[in-house]
Design a protein around this motif. Structure first.
Motif, PDB file in Angstrom:
ATOM      1  N   GLY A  80       0.886  -1.191   0.054  1.00 29.93           N
ATOM      2  CA  GLY A  80      -0.019  -0.001  -0.106  1.00 29.93           C
ATOM      3  C   GLY A  80       1.013   1.203   0.069  1.00 29.93           C
ATOM      4  N   ALA A  81       1.914   1.208   0.722  1.00 29.81           N
ATOM      5  CA  ALA A  81       2.841   2.373   0.693  1.00 29.81           C
ATOM      6  C   ALA A  81       3.916   2.364  -0.133  1.00 29.81           C
ATOM      7  CB  ALA A  81       3.370   2.937   2.104  1.00 29.81           C
TER       8      ALA A  81
ATOM      9  N   PRO B 203      -2.312  -5.431  16.719  1.00 29.86           N
ATOM     10  CA  PRO B 203      -1.711  -5.881  15.324  1.00 29.86           C
ATOM     11  C   PRO B 203      -0.328  -6.387  15.886  1.00 29.86           C
ATOM     12  CG  PRO B 203      -1.685  -3.744  14.742  1.00 29.86           C
ATOM     13  CD  PRO B 203      -2.536  -3.981  16.085  1.00 29.86           C
TER      14      PRO B 203
ATOM     15  N   SER C  94       2.311  -6.362  14.598  1.00 26.83           N
ATOM     16  CA  SER C  94       3.478  -5.184  14.255  1.00 26.83           C
ATOM     17  C   SER C  94       3.329  -4.102  15.284  1.00 26.83           C
ATOM     18  CB  SER C  94       3.477  -4.995  12.857  1.00 26.83           C
ATOM     19  OG  SER C  94       2.038  -4.453  12.874  1.00 26.83           O
TER      20      SER C  94
ATOM     21  N   ASN D 268      -3.006   2.092  10.546  1.00 22.36           N
ATOM     22  CA  ASN D 268      -3.756   1.354  11.267  1.00 22.36           C
ATOM     23  C   ASN D 268      -5.197   1.552  10.653  1.00 22.36           C
ATOM     24  OD1 ASN D 268      -2.585   0.681  14.671  1.00 22.36           O
ATOM     25  ND2 ASN D 268      -1.746  -0.070  12.614  1.00 22.36           N
TER      26      ASN D 268
ATOM     27  N   PHE E 174       5.941 -15.218  13.122  1.00 22.15           N
ATOM     28  CA  PHE E 174       6.453 -14.870  11.817  1.00 22.15           C
ATOM     29  C   PHE E 174       8.028 -14.804  11.982  1.00 22.15           C
ATOM     30  CE2 PHE E 174       2.172 -12.471  10.045  1.00 22.15           C
ATOM     31  CZ  PHE E 174       1.642 -13.347  10.355  1.00 22.15           C
TER      32      PHE E 174
HETATM   33  C1  LIG Z   1       5.689  -8.745  11.409  1.00 26.45           C
HETATM   34  C2  LIG Z   1       4.356  -8.095  10.862  1.00 26.45           C
HETATM   35  C3  LIG Z   1       3.041  -8.429  11.432  1.00 26.45           C
HETATM   36  C4  LIG Z   1       2.036  -7.629  11.408  1.00 26.45           C
HETATM   37  N1  LIG Z   1       0.843  -8.166  11.938  1.00 26.45           N
HETATM   38  C5  LIG Z   1      -0.481  -7.636  11.677  1.00 26.45           C
HETATM   39  C6  LIG Z   1      -1.705  -7.953  12.433  1.00 26.45           C
HETATM   40  O1  LIG Z   1      -1.653  -8.763  13.376  1.00 26.45           O
HETATM   41  N2  LIG Z   1      -2.897  -7.300  12.088  1.00 26.45           N
HETATM   42  C7  LIG Z   1      -2.664  -6.332  11.044  1.00 26.45           C
HETATM   43  O2  LIG Z   1      -3.902  -5.783  10.644  1.00 26.45           O
HETATM   44  N3  LIG Z   1      -1.672  -5.931  10.224  1.00 26.45           N
HETATM   45  C8  LIG Z   1      -0.534  -6.505  10.716  1.00 26.45           C
HETATM   46  N4  LIG Z   1       0.639  -6.292   9.857  1.00 26.45           N
HETATM   47  C9  LIG Z   1       0.405  -5.229   8.722  1.00 26.45           C
HETATM   48  C10 LIG Z   1       0.809  -3.639   9.193  1.00 26.45           C
HETATM   49  O3  LIG Z   1       1.619  -3.782  10.168  1.00 26.45           O
HETATM   50  C11 LIG Z   1      -0.718  -3.006   9.203  1.00 26.45           C
HETATM   51  O4  LIG Z   1      -1.249  -2.954   8.045  1.00 26.45           O
HETATM   52  C12 LIG Z   1      -0.357  -1.519   9.682  1.00 26.45           C
HETATM   53  O5  LIG Z   1      -1.610  -1.230   9.833  1.00 26.45           O
HETATM   54  C13 LIG Z   1       0.434  -0.806   8.888  1.00 26.45           C
HETATM   55  O6  LIG Z   1       0.830   0.541   9.552  1.00 26.45           O
HETATM   56  P1  LIG Z   1       2.034   1.377   9.063  1.00 26.45           P
HETATM   57  O7  LIG Z   1       2.072   2.643   9.763  1.00 26.45           O
HETATM   58  O8  LIG Z   1       3.155   0.449   8.696  1.00 26.45           O
HETATM   59  O9  LIG Z   1       1.364   1.881   7.437  1.00 26.45           O
HETATM   60  P2  LIG Z   1       2.355   1.901   5.827  1.00 26.45           P
HETATM   61  O10 LIG Z   1       2.715   0.703   5.764  1.00 26.45           O
HETATM   62  O11 LIG Z   1       3.243   2.915   6.207  1.00 26.45           O
HETATM   63  O12 LIG Z   1       0.860   2.115   5.096  1.00 26.45           O
HETATM   64  C14 LIG Z   1      -0.192   1.323   4.833  1.00 26.45           C
HETATM   65  C15 LIG Z   1      -1.218   1.998   3.988  1.00 26.45           C
HETATM   66  O13 LIG Z   1      -1.776   3.129   4.953  1.00 26.45           O
HETATM   67  C16 LIG Z   1      -1.532   4.290   3.962  1.00 26.45           C
HETATM   68  N5  LIG Z   1      -1.394   5.318   5.238  1.00 26.45           N
HETATM   69  C17 LIG Z   1      -0.397   5.213   6.031  1.00 26.45           C
HETATM   70  N6  LIG Z   1      -0.530   6.551   6.927  1.00 26.45           N
HETATM   71  C18 LIG Z   1      -1.660   7.186   6.265  1.00 26.45           C
HETATM   72  C19 LIG Z   1      -2.187   8.311   6.859  1.00 26.45           C
HETATM   73  N7  LIG Z   1      -1.853   9.066   7.646  1.00 26.45           N
HETATM   74  N8  LIG Z   1      -3.273   8.785   5.827  1.00 26.45           N
HETATM   75  C20 LIG Z   1      -3.758   8.292   4.934  1.00 26.45           C
HETATM   76  N9  LIG Z   1      -3.068   7.025   4.450  1.00 26.45           N
HETATM   77  C21 LIG Z   1      -2.040   6.459   5.458  1.00 26.45           C
HETATM   78  C22 LIG Z   1      -0.377   4.145   3.069  1.00 26.45           C
HETATM   79  O14 LIG Z   1      -0.544   5.000   2.116  1.00 26.45           O
HETATM   80  C23 LIG Z   1      -0.636   2.676   2.893  1.00 26.45           C
HETATM   81  O15 LIG Z   1      -1.678   2.472   1.685  1.00 26.45           O
HETATM   82  C24 LIG Z   1       1.696  -6.919  10.208  1.00 26.45           C
HETATM   83  C25 LIG Z   1       3.203  -6.462   9.481  1.00 26.45           C
HETATM   84  C26 LIG Z   1       3.944  -7.113   9.901  1.00 26.45           C
HETATM   85  C27 LIG Z   1       5.460  -6.617   9.445  1.00 26.45           C
END
Ligand SMILES: Cc1cc2nc3c(=O)[nH]c(=O)nc-3n(C[C@H](O)[C@H](O)[C@H](O)COP(=O)(O)OP(=O)(O)OC[C@H]3O[C@@H](n4cnc5c(N)ncnc54)[C@H](O)[C@@H]3O)c2cc1C
Lengths: 348, 489
Positions: free
Chosen positions: B84-85, B138, B140, B149, B331
């Protein structure tokens, strides 16, 4: 499972109306016609489009046609000791599932268990172009595409006619007990906040005319323990039925307003005011418009006269930027504005 | 050699007028850390990365990008698992990393106002002293941002009882690509008009940039305890999950791990798991002391009757933490079994668990790629982890194909291609399997209402009809062609 499927018939009527630009008035049990502005147009009746399509207790999901009567739905859940945890008001025994979700109204448990929208998992809808569309599903978690099915909750059919709905259901608690306390509103809500913070199993609250009533839902033992900690007198559970279905005397006032506010805001000791949801919902009679007052308190107001469809503004006016995006969303689903036009706002 | 945008230097200079020079990254080595999110199989350098600190700066960046028709991708912590990002070659990546402050904690109303770059766990850490926490967790959570999130509608181990992100937020401040400021939701429990809070949650950065979030806080439960139940067959474990839920118990968490996952996790953190079990279930109950005691014994009996070969109840907090440590490290533990793994995210109705797991293991044999299962069984949210080696030519492609097949199995079983990780770039083709052309068009119409020029995160989340036609999946949906009378394109 049994029932009657009117999907094709409904779709044909919408396609025709779309071609002819005929506004449609969506209705089913007519139990909630008071909740919104009066709509002029050709009737699109959903009653008769009914039947439970699937229900397995272990899935915590029920799927039914939108014209299914709520009492029928709840009877099916009852057999497995499950419930619609958001406690939608019936108003009359004609109330349907579609009406409940479209209006998005939730009962006494709302602040503690969630609102109608929180339990929507999926929906089949027909948009203003007559297209039959399916969003969400029957599973607990689903992030494929925008959450259009939840968007339908509270949209009152202005974005699409609900055809089938899947809701998450919850097990009923082992036991339910009501405690009553003679206390003023401000003090009572202070206690309530502390008890909630302690994690007491409170599932509904009401303050009215000097009495704070709290419903506890949990296991027998846990309720006993909570009672000994909180005190209060054990009374019957009827109050919650009256509040849920809005048969309580408070709802019979023609100049009734519903105020939705941040829970701890400005709790006064007004005798005529009924306060639910831990302070977040106030019912109050007033001959004046309360929109401005509610806005100042960071909430919103709704004109709530159970007996009449209103030509007046029913819902809190939207800020210009919000109204603009609402119009564009309406346009995206119903480009010719044939579905319940003006029901929510004159401009939609 | 990376091809550069013809106007790159001009664009960078304009951005430097909006932001301090150090907050505009444009040299290749500075852009590298942003070339992918948690799905590292896809990589792309953006034209530039910007790190705004104020909403006003975001406004100016978006206004500039709209004027120049430059696409924009928002990025939180970059832990997303669906691309997504992932940056766009000719796009600007807006990192929300500097929006990292908790602005207000309201103990009376049990809410907190936070900026989008705040880490999920940091919220619970900040309110712990008041006996409160933020429920969605999550795996993560030490790294992912609350903005991410919201954009993904993230879930976690405790979602069965406490809901997803959408159930735990009250209000958002959003800036649209046109620089419009929207306050969505409110400090009250509902708002007039459409439920834009629901629409915004899970919209994957396609509708607007989230600049502030009001989250709901819950009181920390008095007690929590966990049961570890072993089974000699995965299907029996799946049935046990249904039995617990049908009986009216709502566990705080109900997680399943298969034999391979149990072994890997045990090797990694020494969780003391029964390594010979075909599957284990972790069933956590929380609430008041009495409630937990009551329900724990009921759940224990049910699991026993459902065919558990061994049942252990954590004796104390230390043992509870140990049982969970294995699940939480699953994981990375699986990561040690193979050079690479690919995490899937389908969700199915629970009663289909046994069939779908069987089908997945058949597919695994067919493709000769091992699959390990660790998942949110209570929600029916599967996370099959496909083990592969990216250095073997063609293996990544085969893995992706196998992953796609698994998602199609989930859709056939009445489920969905993604429960919590989002569509992003990764599952864009499978969207054509789950939705028909009218549904996809409806999604595009929603997008247009917010972003008429399609500048926010284009190419993600919702496939174009053209793309679906190429993928060859614009076909039978729910067993029938929609509107057979209408012309096909
Ligand atoms: C080891 C591991 C375990 C995980 N476990 C889970 C789990 O248990 N449950 C779960 O749901 N997910 C899990 N995830 C996935 C991930 O952590 C989630 O999807 C999390 O919500 C992403 O947050 P981020 O800040 O890293 O977003 P990013 O990866 O930076 O972005 C995700 C999306 O959100 C958009 N975005 C980010 N910030 C904004 C903003 N401020 N405004 C508008 N759009 C925005 C981006 O454009 C992108 O499309 C896991 C990932 C890993 C690596």
């Amino acid at each position: 499972m049994s029932g009657n499927d009117k999907t094709e018939q409904l779709r044909e009527q919408i396609v025709k109306a779309c071609r002819a630009r005929t506004p449609l008035v969506i209705n089913a049990g007519n139990s909630k016609s008071f909740y919104g502005r009066q709509v002029e147009g050709e009737a699109l009746p959903l009653d008769g489009h009914q039947g439970i399509l699937s229900y397995q207790a272990s899935e915590l999901v029920i799927t039914a046609r939108s014209g299914t009567r709520l009492d029928e739905l709840e009877a099916a859940l009852d057999q497995h000791n499950q419930q619609l945890a958001f406690e939608p008001p019936l108003h009359t025994d004609q109330a349907t599932l579609g009406g409940a979700v479209a209006c998005g109204l939730s009962g006494p448990a709302r602040a503690f268990r969630g609102a109608a929208r929180d339990f929507v998992l999926g929906a089949k809808v027909i948009n203003g172009k007559g297209e039959l569309l399916q969003f969400g599903g029957q599973v607990m978690k689903n992030v494929a595409g925008y959450d259009v099915s939840r968007l339908m909750a509270g949209a009152q059919g202005t974005l699409g006619v609900l055809i089938e709905i899947s809701l998450k259901v919850l097990p009923k608690s082992e036991a339910e007990t009501t405690l009553a306390f003679e206390v003023d509103a401000a003090q009572g809500h202070q206690w309530l906040r502390n008890w909630l913070h302690e994690g007491q199993p409170i599932s509904a609250s009401c303050h009215y005319q000097g009495t704070l009533s709290l419903r506890l839902s949990s296991t027998e033992n846990s309720i006993k323990q909570a009672h000994s900690r909180m005190g209060g007198e054990i009374v019957g559970n009827e109050l919650w039925h009256q509040l849920r279905h809005q048969t309580h005397p408070c709802f019979q006032q023609d100049n009734l307003w519903r105020l939705s506010l941040p829970p701890s805001t400005n709790i006064h000791n007004e005798d005529d005011q009924l306060i639910e949801w831990g302070g977040a919902l106030r019912w109050k009679a007033s001959n004046n418009d309360l929109f401005e007052q509610a806005r100042r308190l960071h909430g919103h107001a709704t004109r709530y006269a159970l007996r009449a469809a209103s030509r007046q503004q029913v819902f809190q006016p939207l800020q210009p930027a919000m109204l603009a995006i609402h119009k564009r969303i309406k346009q995206a689903f119903d480009p010719h504005s044939i579905l319940n036009p003006c029901r929510l706002y004159e401009e939609l | 050699m990376i091809p550069t945008h013809p106007n790159k230097s001009l664009i960078v200079r304009c951005l430097q007028k909006i932001l301090p020079a150090a907050s505009v990254l444009h040299e290749t080595e500075d852009l590298r850390p942003y070339e992918c999110d948690g799905l590292s199989a896809y990589q792309q350098l953006p034209l530039a990365v910007v790190l705004p600190e104020t909403v006003d700066q975001i406004d100016q960046i978006l206004t500039f990008c709209t004027k120049q028709q430059i696409p924009v991708v928002a990025r939180g912590a970059g832990t997303g698992l669906s691309g997504g990002a992932l940056p766009l070659e000719n796009g600007i990546l807006v990192s929300l990393a500097k929006f990292n402050r908790i602005l207000h904690i309201d103990i009376e109303n049990r809410t907190a106002v936070v900026q989008p770059g705040v880490r999920n766990l940091a919220i619970s850490d900040a309110v712990r002293e008041y006996g409160l926490y933020y429920a969605p967790d999550p795996s993560s959570q030490i790294a992912c941002s609350i903005g991410g999130n919201v954009a993904e509608n993230a879930g976690g181990v405790h979602c069965l009882k406490y809901g997803l992100t959408v159930h735990n937020i009250m209000k958002l401040e959003v800036v649209t690509i046109d620089g419009e400021h929207l306050t969505i939701g409110s400090d009250a429990l509902d708002s007039p008009g459409y439920d834009l809070l629901a629409l915004m949650t899970g919209s994957e950065g396609l509708l607007g940039i989230i600049t502030e979030i009001t989250v709901k806080l819950l009181p920390t439960p008095e007690t929590a305890n966990v049961i570890l139940a072993s089974f000699d067959d995965v299907a029996t474990a799946g049935q046990a999950v249904s039995n617990v839920i049908a009986d009216g118990i709502l566990p705080a968490g109900l997680e399943l791990m298969d034999n391979a996952a149990v072994g890997a996790a045990d090797d990694f953190v020494n969780a003391g798991y029964p390594r010979d079990a075909a599957a284990i279930l972790l069933c956590e109950i929380d609430g008041s002391d009495t409630e937990v005691a009551d329900q724990l014994s009921r759940a224990q009996q049910l699991l026993q009757r459902s065919g558990a070969t061994e049942i252990r109840v954590a004796k104390d907090e230390q043992q509870r933490a140990k049982f969970w440590a294995g699940r939480k490290a699953a994981f990375p533990a699986v990561g040690r079994l193979s050079p690479d793994y690919y995490c899937m995210d389908g969700t199915i109705p629970r009663h289909q668990l046994a069939d779908v797991l069987t089908r997945i293991s058949e597919l695994s044999d067919e493709y000769g790629l091992p699959i390990v299962n660790v998942f949110h069984a209570g929600d029916g949210n599967l996370h099959p982890l496909i083990l592969y080696d990216a250095n073997i030519e063609g293996e990544l492609e085969r893995t992706e194909e196998l992953g796609g097949k698994i998602l199609e199995v989930c859709v056939e079983a009445g489920g969905t291609i993604t429960g919590e990780h989002g569509v992003g770039m990764e599952k864009i083709n499978q969207m054509c399997v789950q939705f028909n052309e009218y549904e996809l068009q409806q999604f595009h119409a929603v997008k247009q209402a917010f972003d008429p020029n399609g500048l926010l995160n284009p190419g993600k989340g919702i496939p174009t009809l053209h793309r679906c036609a190429e993928f060859g999946a614009m076909h039978v949906h729910h067993g029938q062609l929609p509107h057979p009378e209408l012309e096909r394109f």
